[in-house]
Design an enzyme around this catalytic site. Sequence first.
Site, mmCIF file in Angstrom:
data_model
loop_
_atom_site.group_PDB
_atom_site.id
_atom_site.type_symbol
_atom_site.label_atom_id
_atom_site.label_comp_id
_atom_site.label_asym_id
_atom_site.label_seq_id
_atom_site.Cartn_x
_atom_site.Cartn_y
_atom_site.Cartn_z
ATOM 1 C CG ASP A 131 50.001 24.331 80.634
ATOM 2 O OD1 ASP A 131 49.152 23.349 80.426
ATOM 3 O OD2 ASP A 131 50.868 24.244 81.550
ATOM 4 C CB SER A 157 53.839 20.373 86.847
ATOM 5 O OG SER A 157 53.218 19.792 86.752
ATOM 6 C CG HIS A 201 51.509 21.279 81.723
ATOM 7 N ND1 HIS A 201 51.055 21.671 82.278
ATOM 8 C CD2 HIS A 201 52.351 20.340 82.606
ATOM 9 C CE1 HIS A 201 50.232 21.649 83.862
ATOM 10 N NE2 HIS A 201 51.779 21.060 84.497
#
Length: 348
Positions: free
Chosen positions: A269, A150, A325
Site C-alpha cells: 500500500d 481505506s 491499498h
Amino acid sequence: MESTHRNSSHPKAMPGFCLLLVVLFSSLTIPEIASSATIVKTLPGYDGELPFSMETGYIGVGETDSVQLFYYFVKSQRSPSLDPLILWLAGGPGCSALLAFFYESGPLSFIYDGYNGSLPSLRLNPYTWTKWLLEHPEYISNQMYVNGDSYSGVIVPLVIQHILDEPTEATVNWERRRSLREKTQDLLLSHNKDQAYWCRSYQQVLAGIWANDKTVQAALNVREGAKDFWKLCNMSLSYTEEISSVIEYHRNFSLKSELRALIYSGDHDMSVPHIATREWIQTLNLTLGDSWRAWYHNGQVAGYTEEYKLNDYVLDFVTVKNGGHIAALYKQEECSAMGDRWFAHYPL
Ligand SMILES: *[C@@H]1O[C@H](CO)[C@@H](O)[C@H](O)[C@H]1NC(C)=O
Ligand SMILES: *[C@@H]1O[C@H](CO)[C@@H](O)[C@H](O)[C@H]1NC(C)=O
Ligand SMILES: *[C@@H]1O[C@H](CO)[C@@H](O)[C@H](O)[C@H]1NC(C)=O
Ligand SMILES: *[C@@H]1O[C@H](CO)[C@@H](O)[C@H](O)[C@H]1NC(C)=O
C-alpha cells in the site's frame, strides 16, 4: 495451531457472516419515507434464483429521516443466528458499498473473461464473507463488528464511539480500521470495448455498467429518480467536517475490555504504508503479546502479524503480502482466510 495453517490449507468451510453494506453519504432526500426493505431473489446478470438471502432497502437517518441510506443485507449462509453481524462501510470518502460487495467480501463477482460490453454477467464469489438485519431483532444478540477499509478508517471509530456512548442491547465486539486517509481513483465509466477489463481499474468499470442499468436498479428496488448516474466512487462529495486523527478514539477503545480490533494493511500500500500504521498503533502504549511473525495461507507466507494487549483488550495488526491499498481488492482469498480465522478467535 500455527503449524496447522502452515502445512495444510485452511478448512474450506465457507466463512459465515451476515453482511450489511451501507452506502454512506447518500444524498437522496425523501423526508416522508422512513425506511423500506425488499427481498431480492434474482439479479440481472445472474442465472436463476440467488442461492443466498439478500435484502436491499433504505434506512432513514437524522431526526426526520431526511437522509436515506441505501443498504444491502446478505444473510450468512452458515448459521445466521450464531454468526457475527458485520456492518461494512466503504471508503473514499464517497465510495459505494458495491465496491466491497463485488470486489472484496460480497457473495457475487463479475465475469471478466470474454466480456463484450453488454450487461456484465455475475458468478458466485468463493471468497465471500457471508455464506441477513437492522430491523431484525433476532440478530440483536449476535456479536457485532464494524468494519471498513481505506477512508472508513476515519468513520469506523466514530461509529463505535457513538455505540459506546449510547449503549444498546447489542455489544460491539470489534472494530477494524485500515488507514487514516487515502485518495481513491476517480474511476471513469467508459464503454470502450478495447479496454483491458483484466486490469483492476477497468474491472471496476463493470460495476458502473451493471449498476446504471435500469433493470438492475429495478431488481434492487432503487427508488425511481434517486440517481441519474451512479458512480462507484463519488469524489465530489460535499462534506463540512474533517477529522485529521482518530488515534484518540483508539486509545479510548483500548481501555474497554469488551472490544477487540483487527487492523490490517496491504504491504504494497503506497498511499497509507503499513509501517506508518504500525507506528501509530505503537503510540497507544499497549503491551506486545504475540510478537511479529509470518502468517500462512495454503502453505505460503500471506503476511505478518503481531498482537497488542491491554488487560482484556486485544488489537491484532496484520499485513497482507502483496496487497495494495484496500488489501481485499488485491488479495481476496487471503483476506477471507484472515477474517475467517480472526472471527473464530483462532490465531492467524
Ligand atoms: C455479449 O455476451 C452476452 C453473454 O455474456 C451475450 O448474451 C450477448 O449476445 C453478447 N453480445 C454481443 C453483441 O456479442
Ligand atoms: C456526488 O455527490 C454530490 C453531493 O455531494 C452530488 O451532488 C452528485 O450528484 C453526486 N454524483 C454522483 C455521480 O452520484
Ligand atoms: C475518550 O474518553 C474520554 C473519557 O471518557 C472522553 O472525555 C473523550 O471525549 C473520549 N475521546 C473521544 C475521541 O471520544
Ligand atoms: C506512552 O508512553 C510514553 C512514554 O512513557 C508517554 O510519553 C506517552 O504519554 C504515553 N502515551 C499514552 C497514550 O499513554
